[in-house]
Design a protein around this motif. Structure first.
Motif, PDB file in Angstrom:
ATOM      1  N   PHE A 186       0.826  -1.218   0.000  1.00 59.34           N
ATOM      2  CA  PHE A 186       0.000   0.000   0.000  1.00 59.34           C
ATOM      3  C   PHE A 186       0.859   1.266   0.000  1.00 59.34           C
ATOM      4  CE2 PHE A 186      -2.601  -3.183   2.443  1.00 59.34           C
ATOM      5  CZ  PHE A 186      -3.506  -3.445   1.420  1.00 59.34           C
ATOM      6  N   ALA A 187       1.823   1.298  -0.922  1.00 57.72           N
ATOM      7  CA  ALA A 187       2.728   2.449  -1.008  1.00 57.72           C
ATOM      8  C   ALA A 187       2.005   3.725  -1.401  1.00 57.72           C
ATOM      9  CB  ALA A 187       3.848   2.158  -2.015  1.00 57.72           C
ATOM     10  N   PHE A 188       0.815   3.585  -2.020  1.00 58.83           N
ATOM     11  CA  PHE A 188       0.063   4.764  -2.470  1.00 58.83           C
ATOM     12  C   PHE A 188      -1.189   4.990  -1.627  1.00 58.83           C
ATOM     13  CE2 PHE A 188       2.538   3.202  -6.007  1.00 58.83           C
ATOM     14  CZ  PHE A 188       3.135   4.354  -6.490  1.00 58.83           C
ATOM     15  N   GLY A 189      -1.201   4.425  -0.437  1.00 64.45           N
ATOM     16  CA  GLY A 189      -2.331   4.617   0.457  1.00 64.45           C
ATOM     17  C   GLY A 189      -3.242   3.396   0.482  1.00 64.45           C
ATOM     18  N   MET A 190      -4.073   3.334   1.505  1.00 68.10           N
ATOM     19  CA  MET A 190      -5.004   2.222   1.645  1.00 68.10           C
ATOM     20  C   MET A 190      -6.061   2.290   0.539  1.00 68.10           C
ATOM     21  SD  MET A 190      -3.890   0.443   4.111  1.00 68.10           S
ATOM     22  CE  MET A 190      -5.288  -0.646   4.407  1.00 68.10           C
ATOM     23  N   PRO A 191      -6.495   1.110   0.042  1.00 66.93           N
ATOM     24  CA  PRO A 191      -7.480   1.112  -1.051  1.00 66.93           C
ATOM     25  C   PRO A 191      -8.832   1.647  -0.597  1.00 66.93           C
ATOM     26  CG  PRO A 191      -7.149  -1.112  -0.216  1.00 66.93           C
ATOM     27  CD  PRO A 191      -6.116  -0.243   0.440  1.00 66.93           C
ATOM     28  N   THR A 192      -9.549   2.249  -1.535  1.00 67.46           N
ATOM     29  CA  THR A 192     -10.917   2.679  -1.294  1.00 67.46           C
ATOM     30  C   THR A 192     -11.833   1.870  -2.203  1.00 67.46           C
ATOM     31  OG1 THR A 192     -10.723   4.449  -2.946  1.00 67.46           O
ATOM     32  CG2 THR A 192     -10.219   5.018  -0.657  1.00 67.46           C
ATOM     33  N   PHE A 193     -13.100   1.771  -1.831  1.00 67.64           N
ATOM     34  CA  PHE A 193     -14.011   0.870  -2.536  1.00 67.64           C
ATOM     35  C   PHE A 193     -15.224   1.639  -3.060  1.00 67.64           C
ATOM     36  CE2 PHE A 193     -11.746  -1.406   0.832  1.00 67.64           C
ATOM     37  CZ  PHE A 193     -11.086  -2.379   0.086  1.00 67.64           C
ATOM     38  N   PRO A 212      -2.909  -5.707  -5.783  1.00 66.93           N
ATOM     39  CA  PRO A 212      -3.067  -4.325  -5.297  1.00 66.93           C
ATOM     40  C   PRO A 212      -2.438  -4.081  -3.928  1.00 66.93           C
ATOM     41  CG  PRO A 212      -5.176  -5.496  -5.230  1.00 66.93           C
ATOM     42  CD  PRO A 212      -4.230  -6.358  -5.996  1.00 66.93           C
ATOM     43  N   VAL A 213      -2.264  -5.135  -3.145  1.00 66.82           N
ATOM     44  CA  VAL A 213      -1.585  -4.965  -1.855  1.00 66.82           C
ATOM     45  C   VAL A 213      -0.165  -4.485  -2.092  1.00 66.82           C
ATOM     46  CG1 VAL A 213      -0.796  -6.133   0.238  1.00 66.82           C
ATOM     47  CG2 VAL A 213      -3.011  -6.734  -0.769  1.00 66.82           C
ATOM     48  N   PHE A 214       0.455  -4.980  -3.174  1.00 71.92           N
ATOM     49  CA  PHE A 214       1.821  -4.596  -3.516  1.00 71.92           C
ATOM     50  C   PHE A 214       1.850  -3.676  -4.746  1.00 71.92           C
ATOM     51  CE2 PHE A 214       2.339  -8.446  -1.024  1.00 71.92           C
ATOM     52  CZ  PHE A 214       3.374  -8.102  -0.177  1.00 71.92           C
ATOM     53  N   ASN A 215       0.797  -2.856  -4.875  1.00 75.60           N
ATOM     54  CA  ASN A 215       0.786  -1.755  -5.835  1.00 75.60           C
ATOM     55  C   ASN A 215       0.800  -2.212  -7.290  1.00 75.60           C
ATOM     56  OD1 ASN A 215       1.406  -0.101  -3.390  1.00 75.60           O
ATOM     57  ND2 ASN A 215       3.434  -0.992  -3.669  1.00 75.60           N
ATOM     58  N   SER A 216       0.067  -3.289  -7.593  1.00 79.60           N
ATOM     59  CA  SER A 216      -0.016  -3.734  -8.979  1.00 79.60           C
ATOM     60  C   SER A 216      -1.475  -4.023  -9.333  1.00 79.60           C
ATOM     61  CB  SER A 216       0.855  -4.976  -9.207  1.00 79.60           C
ATOM     62  OG  SER A 216       1.036  -5.187 -10.602  1.00 79.60           O
ATOM     63  N   PHE A 217      -1.686  -4.576 -10.536  1.00 76.75           N
ATOM     64  CA  PHE A 217      -3.035  -4.660 -11.095  1.00 76.75           C
ATOM     65  C   PHE A 217      -3.388  -6.097 -11.484  1.00 76.75           C
ATOM     66  CE2 PHE A 217      -0.819  -0.715 -12.346  1.00 76.75           C
ATOM     67  CZ  PHE A 217      -1.493   0.176 -11.521  1.00 76.75           C
ATOM     68  N   THR A 218      -4.542  -6.277 -12.142  1.00 81.44           N
ATOM     69  CA  THR A 218      -5.022  -7.614 -12.499  1.00 81.44           C
ATOM     70  C   THR A 218      -3.978  -8.383 -13.299  1.00 81.44           C
ATOM     71  OG1 THR A 218      -6.130  -6.588 -14.390  1.00 81.44           O
ATOM     72  CG2 THR A 218      -7.471  -7.073 -12.460  1.00 81.44           C
ATOM     73  N   GLN A 219      -3.884  -9.665 -13.021  1.00 79.87           N
ATOM     74  CA  GLN A 219      -2.904 -10.534 -13.668  1.00 79.87           C
ATOM     75  C   GLN A 219      -3.578 -11.457 -14.683  1.00 79.87           C
ATOM     76  OE1 GLN A 219       0.656 -10.431 -12.614  1.00 79.87           O
ATOM     77  NE2 GLN A 219      -0.271  -8.531 -11.902  1.00 79.87           N
ATOM     78  N   THR A 220      -2.840 -11.802 -15.719  1.00 76.92           N
ATOM     79  CA  THR A 220      -3.349 -12.738 -16.723  1.00 76.92           C
ATOM     80  C   THR A 220      -2.179 -13.433 -17.397  1.00 76.92           C
ATOM     81  OG1 THR A 220      -4.845 -12.957 -18.624  1.00 76.92           O
ATOM     82  CG2 THR A 220      -3.332 -11.105 -18.659  1.00 76.92           C
ATOM     83  N   ALA A 221      -2.462 -14.519 -18.099  1.00 81.11           N
ATOM     84  CA  ALA A 221      -1.422 -15.221 -18.853  1.00 81.11           C
ATOM     85  C   ALA A 221      -1.069 -14.403 -20.089  1.00 81.11           C
ATOM     86  CB  ALA A 221      -1.903 -16.611 -19.254  1.00 81.11           C
TER      87      ALA A 221
END
Length: 501
Positions: free
Chosen positions: A239-246, A300-309
């Motif tokens: 969460f280097a950019f702050g806690m997530p919001t929903f 997103p915990v480690f500041n990244s996005f959806t993963q795919t093959a």
């Protein structure tokens, strides 16, 4: 004693379980990393810039993408119970969610809203994974062939963009120098593939990238001056950019993206299974999708996005013939190291984009060729499979040849069908259901596009013809204009017996 130990060695029952020496595994794994590196850093670059981050923070997003991509790759290829397809699949940030993430940013939610939407959507995908995997029953060769071919074709614009320079706003974009460098890399790949040494041929992509980079350095088209900028070692901070919001709207939009990425990952699992020639069932797909979604949830915990093959790496498996999943796991470890050592990542990032484009032409074309090979196994006689293939391929090409085609459609519709892979997969599955599963209403020869078998005439039939005989209106006419009776086989035999008696 040694001979007994040697006798106890078991040959892998699955091609993907082959273990290569560590040195070769690392080398081939590096080749996978170089192949997908441009794709994995593109999303954090685009999203970070749109979010107004400074270069140092964008570098954090890139390092995080590499770190999570490496962990996801190891999980997918190595596998643990219930997680990982155990296939040579490289994982990375999905490009399918870029438009949605940009829309969330434009709405004022910032990166915390993006990360919150990805986290919740990943959890929803994790729950849906085993149910989604049941679609394997609706993926016969006529569907998988279309999807694999579309994967290759939809990646070709990526290769072309890389070959032109990668940055459309740059002054030298599309210059002969860039395209020439890409063409040189392409030719080197072909020449090395022709070499009679198997090891060199299998490393043709990596060697061509290295040689292309060396040429670029000599010509002043590569810049490694920025390699020393920034820290040498950096551990991604949660969460280097702050806690997530929903935000509800953001979560709904990202859930649609997750469904799209699950469709693409399913297609990639089927594609690599076809290339490796190994069994892929619904359970294996479910394990692969669970790994996909678990990675997307943790990302997103480690500041990244959806993963795919990554589809481009499927092409690398096809062209090199290296089917070992442990090679890809080695590539995942390399990505983890690059995520922890930004200095090494900056070295890889300095590889000129046109060099990657030249290699990409071969890689992505190989994926399409693998799909065509699958389509060649399909029976087209007396059915509507030709219609399924033609319509699905054309549908999948729409967002490629006309990217703005769905701009005026509802956002959720555009999110799904803006991907050529998803478009072709949805159309192929639906048409296969309509024509091959729900057969009610189908009529023989119901379409002019129904493929017919090859025509032939038996030799004994030709022997019965005389000079001047011809067919007209379904009748056989001799040279004198008289009709020759056409008798059934038993009548002809009885007539012949009567003449002989």
């Amino acid at each position: 004693m040694k001979s007994k130990q040697k006798d106890r060695r078991v040959t892998p029952t699955r091609p993907e379980d082959e273990r290569l020496p560590i040195g070769r595994s690392v080398t081939y794994g590096l080749q996978h990393v170089l192949t997908m590196y441009g794709g994995i850093i593109a999303v954090p670059l685009i999203v970070g810039t749109a979010a107004g981050l400074d270069p140092a923070d964008v570098a954090v997003l890139i390092a995080s993408a590499l770190f999570i991509g490496g962990a996801a790759t190891v999980l997918q290829s190595w596998g643990v119970p219930f997680f990982g397809s155990q296939l040579p699949l490289v994982q990375g940030v999905s490009f399918a969610g870029v438009a949605t993430m940009l829309a969330i940013l434009a709405g004022g939610g910032g990166l915390p809203a993006v990360f919150g939407a990805v986290l919740v959507a990943g959890l929803i995908g994790l729950v849906l994974a085993p149910f989604f995997a049941k679609v394997i029953h609706f993926f016969p060769p006529v569907v998988t062939g279309v999807v694999i071919t579309t994967i290759g074709l939809t990646l070709m614009p990526v290769a072309a963009n890389w070959a032109m320079g990668g940055n459309a706003s740059a002054d030298d974009y599309g210059s002969l120098a860039n395209i020439g460098l890409a063409a040189l890399t392409f030719v080197v790949v072909l020449l090395l593939s022709k070499v009679g040494i198997a090891a060199v041929s299998r490393l043709s992509i990596l060697l061509a990238i290295v040689l292309g980079t060396v040429v670029a350095l000599i010509l002043g088209m590569a810049d490694f001056s920025g390699v020393g900028d920034g820290p040498a070692v950096a551990v991604p901070s949660p969460f280097a950019f702050g806690m997530p919001t929903f935000e509800v709207a953001a979560i709904v939009s990202m859930t649609i993206v997750v469904l799209v990425t699950m469709t693409e990952t399913t297609a990639d699992i089927l594609a690599v299974g076809e290339i490796v020639r190994t069994k892929v069932d619904s359970r294996r797909i479910a394990d692969g999708l669970r790994a996909d979604m678990l990675s997307s949830t943790v990302a997103p915990v480690f500041n990244s996005f959806t993963q795919t093959a990554f589809a481009q790496n499927v092409g690398l498996v096809a062209i090199t013939g290296i089917k070992s999943r442990f090679v890809v796991s080695a590539g995942g470890v390399i990505m983890l190291v690059l995520g922890l050592l930004p200095v090494l990542g900056r070295v890889v990032a300095a590889v000129p984009t046109p060099v990657l484009g030249g290699a990409g032409v071969v890689l992505f074309g190989t994926v399409a060729a693998s799909g065509i090979r699958t389509l060649a196994k399909v029976d087209y006689e007396g059915n509507m499979n030709l219609v399924i293939v033609a319509s699905s391929l054309a549908f999948g090409m729409i967002p490629i040849v006309a990217p703005a085609f769905y701009d005026n459609f509802p956002a959720w519709f555009g999110t799904i069908f803006h991907s050529g892979i998803s478009s072709a997969a949805v159309m192929a599955v639906l048409l296969n259901l309509v024509f091959n599963v729900l057969r009610a209403g189908n009529a023989p020869e119901s379409s002019v596009m129904v493929a017919r078998g090859a025509r032939f005439v038996r030799p004994e039939h030709l022997e019965a013809l005389e000079d001047g005989d011809y067919f007209q209106g379904g009748r056989l006419i001799d040279a004198g204009g008289k009709e020759v009776p056409i008798a059934a086989l038993d009548q002809a035999l009885d007539s012949s017996a009567d003449r002989q008696s």
